[in-house]
Each structure stands twice: as structure tokens, then as C-alpha cells.
Design an enzyme around this catalytic site. Structure first.
Site, mmCIF file in Angstrom:
data_model
loop_
_atom_site.group_PDB
_atom_site.id
_atom_site.type_symbol
_atom_site.label_atom_id
_atom_site.label_comp_id
_atom_site.label_asym_id
_atom_site.label_seq_id
_atom_site.Cartn_x
_atom_site.Cartn_y
_atom_site.Cartn_z
ATOM 1 C CD GLN A 93 21.018 -12.566 4.354
ATOM 2 O OE1 GLN A 93 20.145 -13.413 4.529
ATOM 3 N NE2 GLN A 93 22.029 -12.736 3.541
ATOM 4 C CG HIS A 99 27.162 -11.896 6.394
ATOM 5 N ND1 HIS A 99 26.185 -11.752 5.421
ATOM 6 C CD2 HIS A 99 26.784 -11.099 7.431
ATOM 7 C CE1 HIS A 99 25.272 -10.893 5.848
ATOM 8 N NE2 HIS A 99 25.600 -10.491 7.074
ATOM 9 C CG HIS A 101 26.965 -10.524 12.073
ATOM 10 N ND1 HIS A 101 27.113 -9.158 11.896
ATOM 11 C CD2 HIS A 101 26.019 -10.914 11.176
ATOM 12 C CE1 HIS A 101 26.287 -8.743 10.942
ATOM 13 N NE2 HIS A 101 25.609 -9.791 10.490
HETATM 14 P P1 5GP Z 1 23.426 -8.317 7.917
HETATM 15 O O1 5GP Z 1 22.458 -7.291 8.415
HETATM 16 O O2 5GP Z 1 23.277 -8.563 6.440
HETATM 17 O O3 5GP Z 1 23.457 -9.567 8.721
HETATM 18 O O4 5GP Z 1 24.860 -7.682 8.151
HETATM 19 C C1 5GP Z 1 25.529 -6.910 7.222
HETATM 20 C C2 5GP Z 1 26.676 -6.232 7.934
HETATM 21 O O5 5GP Z 1 27.577 -5.746 6.961
HETATM 22 C C3 5GP Z 1 26.254 -5.052 8.805
HETATM 23 O O6 5GP Z 1 26.648 -5.287 10.158
HETATM 24 C C4 5GP Z 1 26.984 -3.873 8.196
HETATM 25 O O7 5GP Z 1 27.455 -2.947 9.139
HETATM 26 C C5 5GP Z 1 28.119 -4.539 7.422
HETATM 27 N N1 5GP Z 1 28.565 -3.822 6.247
HETATM 28 C C6 5GP Z 1 27.759 -3.323 5.251
HETATM 29 N N2 5GP Z 1 28.515 -2.745 4.302
HETATM 30 C C7 5GP Z 1 29.817 -2.895 4.694
HETATM 31 C C8 5GP Z 1 31.056 -2.487 4.114
HETATM 32 O O8 5GP Z 1 31.123 -1.905 3.033
HETATM 33 N N3 5GP Z 1 32.196 -2.819 4.788
HETATM 34 C C9 5GP Z 1 32.161 -3.497 5.978
HETATM 35 N N4 5GP Z 1 33.340 -3.757 6.569
HETATM 36 N N5 5GP Z 1 30.992 -3.885 6.557
HETATM 37 C C10 5GP Z 1 29.846 -3.586 5.925
#
Ligand code: 5GP
Length: 113
Positions: A93, A99, A101
Site C-alpha cells: 500500500q 481503496h 483496485h
Molecule cells: P496502493 O499502492 O496504495 O494500493 O495504490 C495506490 C494507487 O494510486 C496506485 O496504483 C497509483 O497509481 C494511484 N495513484 C497515486 N496517485 C494518484 C493520483 O493522483 N491520481 C490517480 N488517479 N491515481 C493515483
């Protein structure tokens, strides 16, 4: 401190929003890992799945229902898709706001990296 997702929820920074209601928002990932890659985010600021409590039970159910609906709207429901909730450091994360995906539009592989 607010995450980048709170800024998207508050429309302080733009995002390609595909669904929104009083409890959640869904928008396209800025760095997609599949032809369809949508993030479904509760408006309530919860740091991670590890931080949810009993009062979030209905919200969590709502998110899964909406994940199913968004996948249908994106045309990936029948072909298949994957819902992922990366949680904390070893879960991969990066954004500290829980969130989902929603990934689809190609064959997924197992096991995840
Ligand atoms: P995590 O790694 O926390 O599960 O996923 C975070 C996700 O948020 C990543 O896939 C990354 O590409 C996406 N993300 C990060 N910053 C932004 C942003 O400013 N806008 C959008 N649309 N996605 C973002």
C-alpha cells in the site's frame, strides 16, 4: 494529514471519475496496471483495511457492491476482473486511505508479485 485521495474526493485535484455517491468515489488509476484499472475509495478517511471497525461494516459492503457495478459498467464483468486491497507496507500500500483496485481487460496471473 489528508491523502491524495482526499484531494480527489474534494475536487482539489482532477481525476477521471467514473462513479460517485455520498459514500464513495471511483476514478481511473493514474498509472494503470491493466486496460481497466479503477480505484474505488470511501469518502470516509480510513487509513487501511487494517484500521476498519465494526461501524464500517455497511460501508465495506457498499464498496464491494459498487465494485461489482463499476466492473459491469466497464464491460469486464463477464470476462472477469480482480479486486485488490493492498494493506500496509508488506501489502504494497502506497496511499494511506483505504481503496479497492478494480483491474480487468486482460488475463490476470497468479501469484501476485
Ligand atoms: P496502493 O499502492 O496504495 O494500493 O495504490 C495506490 C494507487 O494510486 C496506485 O496504483 C497509483 O497509481 C494511484 N495513484 C497515486 N496517485 C494518484 C493520483 O493522483 N491520481 C490517480 N488517479 N491515481 C493515483
Amino acid at each position: 494529514m489528508s491523502s491524495i485521495f482526499t484531494k480527489i474526493i474534494n475536487k482539489e485535484i482532477p481525476a477521471a471519475i467514473v462513479y460517485e455517491d455520498n459514500e464513495c468515489i471511483a476514478f481511473r488509476d493514474i498509472d494503470p496496471k491493466a486496460p481497466v484499472h479503477i480505484l474505488l475509495v470511501p469518502k470516509k478517511e480510513i487509513l487501511s483495511l487494517a484500521e476498519v471497525s465494526a461501524e464500517d461494516k455497511a460501508l465495506l459492503g457498499h464498496l464491494l457492491m459498487k465494485a461489482s457495478e463499476v466492473a459491469k459498467a466497464e464491460g469486464i464483468s463477464e470476462s472477469g476482473y480482480r479486486v485488490v486491497v493492498n494493506t500496509n507496507k508488506e501489502g504494497g500500500q502506497e496511499v494511506p486511505h483505504v481503496h479497492l483496485h478494480i483491474l480487468g481487460g486482460r488475463q490476470m496471473t497468479w501469484s501476485p508479485g
